[in-house]
Design an enzyme around this catalytic site. Sequence first.
Site, PDB file in Angstrom:
ATOM      1  N   CYS A 189       6.273  -4.871  -5.566  1.00  0.00           N
ATOM      2  CA  CYS A 189       6.694  -3.467  -5.489  1.00  0.00           C
ATOM      3  C   CYS A 189       5.564  -2.533  -5.065  1.00  0.00           C
ATOM      4  O   CYS A 189       5.698  -1.315  -5.151  1.00  0.00           O
ATOM      5  CB  CYS A 189       7.276  -3.007  -6.823  1.00  0.00           C
ATOM      6  SG  CYS A 189       6.130  -3.096  -8.208  1.00  0.00           S
TER       7      CYS A 189
ATOM      8  N   ASP B  98      -2.327  -1.681  -7.821  1.00  0.00           N
ATOM      9  CA  ASP B  98      -3.293  -1.834  -8.911  1.00  0.00           C
ATOM     10  C   ASP B  98      -3.951  -3.206  -8.904  1.00  0.00           C
ATOM     11  O   ASP B  98      -5.126  -3.337  -9.263  1.00  0.00           O
ATOM     12  CB  ASP B  98      -2.612  -1.595 -10.262  1.00  0.00           C
ATOM     13  CG  ASP B  98      -2.659  -0.124 -10.673  1.00  0.00           C
ATOM     14  OD1 ASP B  98      -3.583   0.580 -10.228  1.00  0.00           O
ATOM     15  OD2 ASP B  98      -1.784   0.315 -11.428  1.00  0.00           O
TER      16      ASP B  98
ATOM     17  N   HIS C 281       0.341  16.592  -3.896  1.00  0.00           N
ATOM     18  CA  HIS C 281       1.692  17.145  -3.827  1.00  0.00           C
ATOM     19  C   HIS C 281       2.064  17.511  -2.383  1.00  0.00           C
ATOM     20  O   HIS C 281       3.212  17.337  -1.970  1.00  0.00           O
ATOM     21  CB  HIS C 281       1.801  18.369  -4.736  1.00  0.00           C
ATOM     22  CG  HIS C 281       1.818  18.013  -6.184  1.00  0.00           C
ATOM     23  ND1 HIS C 281       1.697  18.943  -7.192  1.00  0.00           N
ATOM     24  CD2 HIS C 281       1.954  16.808  -6.807  1.00  0.00           C
ATOM     25  CE1 HIS C 281       1.759  18.328  -8.361  1.00  0.00           C
ATOM     26  NE2 HIS C 281       1.904  17.036  -8.156  1.00  0.00           N
TER      27      HIS C 281
ATOM     28  N   GLU D  14      -0.364  -6.521 -12.731  1.00  0.00           N
ATOM     29  CA  GLU D  14      -1.208  -5.526 -12.050  1.00  0.00           C
ATOM     30  C   GLU D  14      -2.691  -5.747 -12.275  1.00  0.00           C
ATOM     31  O   GLU D  14      -3.514  -5.089 -11.631  1.00  0.00           O
ATOM     32  CB  GLU D  14      -0.839  -4.116 -12.533  1.00  0.00           C
ATOM     33  CG  GLU D  14       0.601  -3.731 -12.271  1.00  0.00           C
ATOM     34  CD  GLU D  14       0.988  -2.446 -12.952  1.00  0.00           C
ATOM     35  OE1 GLU D  14       0.899  -1.387 -12.306  1.00  0.00           O
ATOM     36  OE2 GLU D  14       1.374  -2.489 -14.135  1.00  0.00           O
TER      37      GLU D  14
END
Length: 589
Positions: free
Chosen positions: A510, A463, A198, A439
Amino acid sequence: MISVKGQEILLKGTPICRGIAIGKPFFFTFIDDSVPEFSIAPSDVENEVLRYQRAIAHSREDIRTLQKKLENERILEGVAILDAHLQMMQDPLLTRQIETEIRTTRKNAEYVFLNIVKQYQQKFNSIADPFFRERFKDIQDISRRVLGYLRESVRVSLADIPPNSIIFADDLTASDTAEANSGQIGAFVTQVGGATSHAAIVAKAKGIPYVSSVNFEKIEAARNGLVIVDGRTGEIFINPCPATAAKYEKLREQLQCQYQELHHVGKLQAETYDGYRAQLSANIEMSGELDMLHQFGGSGVGLFRSEYAFMTKDRFPSEEEQFEIYCELVQKMQGLPIVIRTFDIGGDKHFMNHQSQEGNPFLGCRAIRFLLKEIEIFKTQLRAIVRASAYGDVRVMFPMVSALSELKEAKAILAEIHQELIDKGVKVAPQIPIGCMIEVPSAAIIADLLAKECDFLSIGTNDLVQYSLAVDRGNHALSNIYNPTHPSVIRLIKLVVSEANHHGIPVAICGEVAADPRFTPLLLGLGVHELSVASRYIPIVKNAIRNTSIVAASKLAEKALELSSAAEVEQLLTSEYRLNVPEDCFYNC
């Protein structure tokens, strides 16, 4: 500690947020004073409970103030993270349980509070899942603030740091980086912390260079000297020699000029200089990011990570809650297309009440597997998406498809819901384009079968690299193995593009490589039709597109496919990039 006064020392860490900073070190530490334990007289117990309630109330007010600050800075990722902190402070763990414990034990509030937090720390420490570790970091963040009010201690804030400071810390919390003033702080350097923490998310949003995983053994030498942080390479220079200092001063000036110049690129087309126009879209997590998409001339949203809008909740959102969010997004698109990826839950992403107990959640019941198992959750989301399709160009994408049967089952459910809504007279789009993410290697290998069932494909390289090379992308010890330039990855991308082209459907990238301008010519040369990146990277990638030709890109791809190692491919991409964009110091050393 090793201190070599006046001698240049080079430290190496993991780059989290790019940029160059030069300044004086500031060592930011939270001093966790010992908390006393004492008994409370029966007549004073309710006053002690009230004292705790006031500490919680003050802490909540602090966080609301921080949220307003982040809203003004348009850092909505940070607002959402701090919203989770507010929700935690309504949790029985931090309210009724502790109040009951104060009344039962008749002990002082700070002792009871810290004791319960330590109990939870033991439970969290026994879980290897990085999601849980990050959740406990949030609890620690809150506990520091609450204890500060209970002990009436002076709390050091990054809002009060001297100008031009390089922050050295063992670790940082989300509220630490939220308080930071990007005009005062040059960079963050920490011993621990990953790119998905975070604290890192907020630092990236603020554009503050950040390097983690730095060994502080030699850091004593930086106490009174000059420090240079290179957020592109992860290098930290302590007591830099005049030549190093001059080099980085020049690079910093170049970066500042380029940032200003790249803003003008947003008004231009994402087109090679020999006329090939690429699609350059944005990956987003919330509606506030769309302003930057429009500012930089993006062609749409290539990936809306729908799960992030609800990650801080303790339940799955209702159909109406989702419908409102999707409608807001679609209406803000101003006619541009938006690809909504259905919930990608599992691996490193969980809802609070759906936390995996699997030994290896990355290989377990995640993404489309989870949705096909939890059909009602899946149908609820699809109904909200289909209803939102009436208001703009909405497309649906299924995550982590590994078999044709999964795609067909998901499509059948979507078709069923689409027809049900039409039968009920609900206004929806007559057709909704469908895509799936590539992926895992199995999906890439059967790309021909998947392409027959889709309107588009999107390759998630983060991934795909992880699963192809059998390496955890969150494991810093294996960062030298996790390499998107590995020949197997390049060949899988080529395979997917070839099969998609054969069936007449476009392919997007992406993953993180789409935002790296060194990869731009290679991806275009491999036949990728669309690059989808975080909005802030659109000008950088657009600049790379405009500095290449599709002919040269195709030849580069042919060369790359002939190479036998990741190092050779990376060297090729870097050298070609420097030739084509020699003045760019975002990626050049």
